[in-house]
Design a protein around this motif. Structure first.
Motif, PDB file in Angstrom:
ATOM      1  N   ASP B 494       0.829  -1.205   0.000  1.00 33.26           N
ATOM      2  CA  ASP B 494       0.000   0.000   0.000  1.00 33.26           C
ATOM      3  C   ASP B 494       0.862   1.253   0.000  1.00 33.26           C
ATOM      4  O   ASP B 494       0.634   2.186  -0.769  1.00 33.26           O
ATOM      5  N   MET B 495       1.850   1.236   0.883  1.00 28.02           N
ATOM      6  CA  MET B 495       2.689   2.413   1.002  1.00 28.02           C
ATOM      7  C   MET B 495       3.444   2.667  -0.298  1.00 28.02           C
ATOM      8  O   MET B 495       3.522   3.799  -0.777  1.00 28.02           O
ATOM      9  N   GLN B 496       3.980   1.602  -0.851  1.00 24.98           N
ATOM     10  CA  GLN B 496       4.725   1.770  -2.100  1.00 24.98           C
ATOM     11  C   GLN B 496       3.832   2.302  -3.204  1.00 24.98           C
ATOM     12  O   GLN B 496       4.242   3.131  -4.008  1.00 24.98           O
ATOM     13  N   GLU B 497       2.593   1.822  -3.205  1.00 24.62           N
ATOM     14  CA  GLU B 497       1.644   2.319  -4.203  1.00 24.62           C
ATOM     15  C   GLU B 497       1.386   3.809  -3.997  1.00 24.62           C
ATOM     16  O   GLU B 497       1.365   4.583  -4.960  1.00 24.62           O
ATOM     17  N   THR B 498       1.203   4.181  -2.753  1.00 23.06           N
ATOM     18  CA  THR B 498       0.970   5.602  -2.456  1.00 23.06           C
ATOM     19  C   THR B 498       2.137   6.448  -2.941  1.00 23.06           C
ATOM     20  O   THR B 498       1.944   7.495  -3.584  1.00 23.06           O
ATOM     21  N   LEU B 499       3.330   5.987  -2.628  1.00 24.73           N
ATOM     22  CA  LEU B 499       4.520   6.738  -3.043  1.00 24.73           C
ATOM     23  C   LEU B 499       4.562   6.875  -4.557  1.00 24.73           C
ATOM     24  O   LEU B 499       4.891   7.936  -5.098  1.00 24.73           O
ATOM     25  N   GLU B 500       4.204   5.786  -5.203  1.00 22.95           N
ATOM     26  CA  GLU B 500       4.227   5.801  -6.664  1.00 22.95           C
ATOM     27  C   GLU B 500       3.186   6.781  -7.211  1.00 22.95           C
ATOM     28  O   GLU B 500       3.445   7.517  -8.157  1.00 22.95           O
ATOM     29  N   GLN B 501       2.027   6.767  -6.571  1.00 23.53           N
ATOM     30  CA  GLN B 501       0.967   7.682  -7.005  1.00 23.53           C
ATOM     31  C   GLN B 501       1.410   9.139  -6.874  1.00 23.53           C
ATOM     32  O   GLN B 501       1.171   9.951  -7.776  1.00 23.53           O
ATOM     33  N   VAL B 502       2.047   9.443  -5.760  1.00 21.47           N
ATOM     34  CA  VAL B 502       2.522  10.818  -5.564  1.00 21.47           C
ATOM     35  C   VAL B 502       3.501  11.185  -6.673  1.00 21.47           C
ATOM     36  O   VAL B 502       3.450  12.277  -7.244  1.00 21.47           O
ATOM     37  N   LYS B 503       4.354  10.238  -6.979  1.00 20.42           N
ATOM     38  CA  LYS B 503       5.341  10.473  -8.043  1.00 20.42           C
ATOM     39  C   LYS B 503       4.636  10.773  -9.363  1.00 20.42           C
ATOM     40  O   LYS B 503       5.042  11.660 -10.106  1.00 20.42           O
ATOM     41  N   GLU B 504       3.604  10.002  -9.632  1.00 20.33           N
ATOM     42  CA  GLU B 504       2.858  10.207 -10.875  1.00 20.33           C
ATOM     43  C   GLU B 504       2.190  11.570 -10.888  1.00 20.33           C
ATOM     44  O   GLU B 504       2.151  12.246 -11.915  1.00 20.33           O
ATOM     45  N   LEU B 505       1.658  11.952  -9.725  1.00 16.96           N
ATOM     46  CA  LEU B 505       1.022  13.274  -9.633  1.00 16.96           C
ATOM     47  C   LEU B 505       2.014  14.385  -9.940  1.00 16.96           C
ATOM     48  O   LEU B 505       1.640  15.459 -10.416  1.00 16.96           O
ATOM     49  N   CYS B 506       3.263  14.115  -9.652  1.00 14.83           N
ATOM     50  CA  CYS B 506       4.286  15.148  -9.796  1.00 14.83           C
ATOM     51  C   CYS B 506       4.926  15.159 -11.172  1.00 14.83           C
ATOM     52  O   CYS B 506       5.970  15.788 -11.356  1.00 14.83           O
TER      53      CYS B 506
END
Lengths: 213, 676
Positions: B494-506
């Motif tokens: 979950d955490m890794q997914e969240t981190l990845e999502q933030v990266k995508e947002l950026c």
């Protein structure tokens, strides 16, 4: 413009003790009675001369507010000197010194020169912390001590420059490895180190260990 | 170590049969090589005396080639070890010895790996097993045996032997493919399974064929065709009535074989084929089972020794043995080694007698087991000493590393971060210093001191803000790393997914060349972005800087200003705007980190907008200045220099953009920390 060394300083201490005012007095030689609360860290720089060498002081003026403590701690790393400031008219700022000192020692290199500063010495009538107390604290913890006034500029120059002198002496003694930037010292662009090559402080200790591995 | 060894030995036992199958062919190679041996090698052989006996035996007994091959390997190993050893002072502490053992283990390990790679049938495993046994002994023995002058001779012969091995290898390998032929006669020891027997029977005619074919067809061998042929060969049915049943297995056999070096067989088929015919009759005389027994016994006893060694290590405990004790142990070891050497010499004599008397295999086998035991005892000594100190060093290291950092979390995180990220502010600082140097040279000629971009950027405290931002970014990375180390399974994912999502947002929008923003549009975008991010941050200073610059440009009298001054102003403005952008990013990071309620999506969106707007602004500023420079160009004699200045403005503008983008990248961990 060119300098022999660059020293990184940090100014730490409770909020409202006059850290930013000290910096402003040192860099701009002026006093601003009402200063905005510092966010995170602000910077100042000034050139000084020690032993006929140009030294650039790069000063990191940290926020004293509790909320920024975790952030400002990240900035301690790589500082060569620290000004630990308290307000002589507020006892609690003096009482918090131990916490600040522990913080600084924990998050910076052990050779960092720490100068204890009792600020607002112009407000003698409201004094809560005696000069002797400050001196005693400094002696106890191996600090240099000075009372200053950012308003009258008394001892402000001296505080910054004496710290620089201490650092400079440590360089001469070989305590600081000037090639290791984690010590908060950078060699100026046009100056290859002019002083005789300094053996690293850890040199003597290292030879013992090499035998076993 | 203990486990892996015994496992290894087991597998070696399993593979033993295939070794025998291969024996005859190897023999032929050995003979060829022997002819080529130079005097120095012979010298080496004498030094490692017992090997020669085996050779003599080999002359008499065809089937001893297998053994000779092993001993050849042992010899080589001894020499390799000699070289290792002689580099070291014999008197050096046991620590050095351990290092060598480790080195040897590595050498051995890689050797095994290589061999396995080349040879799926593990023929060389048995050899390696023997090597393993000898190796440790060699480490100790060679120290005492070898005297300095001999060392040089050994080194030379080592090189020769290496060449020899290289010559030998491919030939051997090529045989591996063909090895199944060898076992066509039914005189086979009990240990060999029936299945293997049958396989071998099938294989025999076919490989013969393939060898013949190799004679004519050097490089390209159509093995599929071979297979086809072999299936249809009448000989096949004669030898193995069960062929039909075994056919699928058989084709697998071919697939599994490694056909790396195929040129070799073609060179010597004539030698091989007669060997095949001659060799079959002598299988029966071989005490295969006794060899196997001896090997197994040696393995198990060695295993016991090793385990004893390890328990001794454990008993001797935690502290590093003091030097005196080490020295004493060392002396004991030496004595033991000397004894062992004497024993070996005795053994040699015995075996010489055996060889002369034609005693043959039985005695020889006992000789091997004797030797093996010697090796074991010495090896164990060395191993135990080595393990002891290694363990102590390891424990101590972990203690030191974990001091105040349980689980090494901080250190892991720290190291991970430091590994691949270049420190931007440092790079910039270096760039500044470098161009300062360049400027110094230029200053001699130019009366007007020109400041370069990096210096100006530093003057506006862009550099130090960037450095501070880097520190925060690193801190956030460490925090994330620590967090993820405390999570497992689903939480971690979950955490890794969240981190990845933030990266995508950026992710920054692609640069759109068609859409040229105007200054008011940029201003508006910045203001919207600032209001979205919901922290007390302001870009007023940026606006002010830009307005000042704009009015300066408007009131500019082109005929009065020097093109260099104009250029300097452009660089100054770019550096100032960039420094200010970086400063604001730094402030943003600080404010976000102390903010109570974070909304990562808004923050990311706002920052992406800001970054894009700032880059757009830089582009506009650069364009405006280059326009002015362009209009100035006709008034100047040296048009080339103006063009250079214009190029430089755009160059520094692109620098500015990348600094802003880099600063934005540093913000990503700050956003990520807010999201988890």
């Amino acid at each position: 413009m060119s300098y022999a060394y660059l020293f990184k300083y940090i100014i730490i201490g409770d909020t409202g003790v006059g850290k930013s005012c000290l910096l402003l007095q040192f860099t701009d030689k002026r006093f601003q009675p009402v200063h905005d609360l510092t966010i995170g860290v602000e910077f100042g720089a000034r050139m000084i001369t020690i032993d006929s060498k140009q030294i650039k002081l790069q000063i990191w003026d940290t926020a004293g507010q509790e909320a920024f403590r975790s952030i400002t701690r990240s900035y301690y790393r790589g500082a060569a000197g620290a000004l630990l400031v308290y307000d002589i008219t507020r006892r609690e700022t003096f009482n918090h010194l131990t916490t600040w000192l522990d913080d600084a020692r924990q998050h910076s290199n052990s050779n960092m020169v720490i100068m204890l500063i009792g600020n607002k010495s112009d407000l003698e009538s409201r004094r809560e912390v005696k000069k002797e107390e400050g001196e005693a604290f400094a002696r106890e913890h191996g600090l240099v001590f000075m009372e200053t006034s950012a308003k009258t500029a008394a001892n402000v120059e001296e505080a910054f420059i004496n710290t620089a002198k201490e650092i400079y002496e440590k360089i001469q003694e070989g305590v600081f490895d000037i090639n290791n930037e984690a010590n908060g010292i950078k060699i100026g662009p046009q100056h290859s180190p002019t002083n005789p090559s300094l053996p690293g402080a850890g040199g003597s200790g290292g030879s013992q260990g090499s035998g076993c591995c | 170590m203990e486990t892996s060894d015994s496992e290894y030995f087991e597998s070696a036992d399993e593979d033993f049969q295939s070794d025998e199958e291969n024996t005859e062919i190897i023999k032929s190679d050995e003979k060829i090589i022997k002819v080529e041996k130079n005097p120095r090698i012979v010298d080496v052989e004498e030094k490692v005396g017992n090997l020669q006996i085996v050779k003599d035996q080999n002359m008499n007994k065809d089937n001893d080639n297998e053994v000779e091959c092993s001993l050849e390997n042992i010899k080589n190993d001894i020499i390799v070890n000699l070289e290792f050893k002689t580099k070291e002072n014999v008197k050096e502490s046991t620590t050095k010895k351990e290092e060598n053992i480790v080195e040897n283990l590595y050498v051995e390990g890689s050797k095994i790996a290589k061999d396995q790679n080349m040879n799926k049938d593990n023929i060389s495993k048995e050899e390696n097993t023997l090597d393993n046994i000898k190796k440790d002994n060699n480490v100790a023995n060679t120290e005492k045996i070898v005297k300095k002058p001999e060392v040089e001779a050994f080194k030379d012969s080592l090189n020769d032997l290496k060449e020899e091995i290289i010559v030998k290898k491919p030939v051997k390998e090529s045989k591996i493919g063909n090895k199944k032929i060898m076992k066509s006669k039914p005189i086979i020891c009990e240990e060999v399974t029936k299945k293997m027997e049958e396989k071998a029977k099938i294989a025999k005619p076919e490989v013969k064929k393939s060898i013949d074919e190799n004679l004519w067809d050097d490089d390209e061998i159509d093995w599929a065709k071979e297979e086809e042929i072999s299936k249809n060969t009448p000989v096949l049915t004669k030898h193995a009535p069960n062929t039909d049943k075994l056919e699928p297995d058989f084709s697998n056999l071919w697939k599994n074989d490694d056909w790396v070096s195929l040129e070799a067989p073609s060179k010597e088929p004539s030698k091989i084929t007669p060997q095949n015919d001659l060799g079959w009759g002598s299988w029966g005389t071989w005490g295969v089972s006794s060899i196997l027994n001896t090997a197994t016994a040696s393995v198990s006893s060695l295993t016991t020794h090793v385990s004893q060694g390890i328990s001794t290590v454990l008993e001797t405990g935690i502290g590093v043995p003091d030097p005196e004790e080490l020295a004493r142990q060392h002396r004991e070891d030496e004595e033991e080694i000397v004894n062992n050497v004497r024993n070996i010499e005795d053994l040699k004599d015995v075996r010489e007698i055996n060889a002369l008397g034609g005693f043959g295999l039985g005695n020889w086998v006992s000789g091997v087991s004797h030797l093996t035991k010697l090796v074991e005892s010495t090896g164990t000594k060395v191993i135990s000493g080595g393990l002891d100190t290694l363990e102590t060093i390891g424990k101590k290291t972990m203690e030191v590393l974990q001091d105040g950092d349980p689980g090494l979390k901080k250190k892991r995180a720290f190291l991970k971060l430091d590994q691949n990220k270049p420190i931007l502010s440092q790079v910039l600082r270096e760039a500044k210093e470098k161009s300062n140097d360049d400027n110094k040279k230029l200053d001699i000629r130019n009366s007007v001191r020109m400041k370069n971009y990096e210096t100006l950027f530093d003057d506006h405290q862009g550099l130090v803000h960037l450095e501070a931002l880097e520190m925060l970014s690193k801190q956030c990375d460490i925090k994330l790393e620590t967090l993820s180390q405390n999570l497992t399974g689903g939480e971690l994912t979950d955490m890794q997914e969240t981190l990845e999502q933030v990266k995508e947002l950026c992710e920054l929008p692609e640069e759109d060349d068609d859409e040229q923003l105007t200054i008011p549009e940029v201003k508006e975008k910045i203001n919207t972005a600032v209001s979205e991010i919901n922290i007390p941050i302001t870009y007023d200073k940026l606006e002010k800087t830009w307005e000042e610059t704009e009015s300066w440009l408007e009131t500019l009298k082109l005929n009065l200003i020097d093109e260099k001054e104009l250029h300097q102003q452009a660089i100054e403005t770019l550096a100032q705007l960039t420094a200010f952008s970086v400063e604001q990013f730094h402030k943003t990071a600080e404010l976000l980190l102390v903010k109570e309620n974070r909304s990562t999506a808004d923050e990311a969106d706002s920052l992406v907008q800001l970054t894009a707007s700032l880059i757009a602004l830089i582009g506009i500023v650069a364009a405006k200045f280059s326009d002015k420079l362009n209009s100035k160009a006709p008034m100047v004699n040296n048009k080339e220099s103006v063009n250079e200045l214009i190029t430089n403005v755009f160059f520094e503008a692109s620098n500015s953009s990348s600094y802003i983008q880099d600063a934005f990248q540093l913000l990503i961990p700050v956003l990520q920390v807010g999201a988890v």
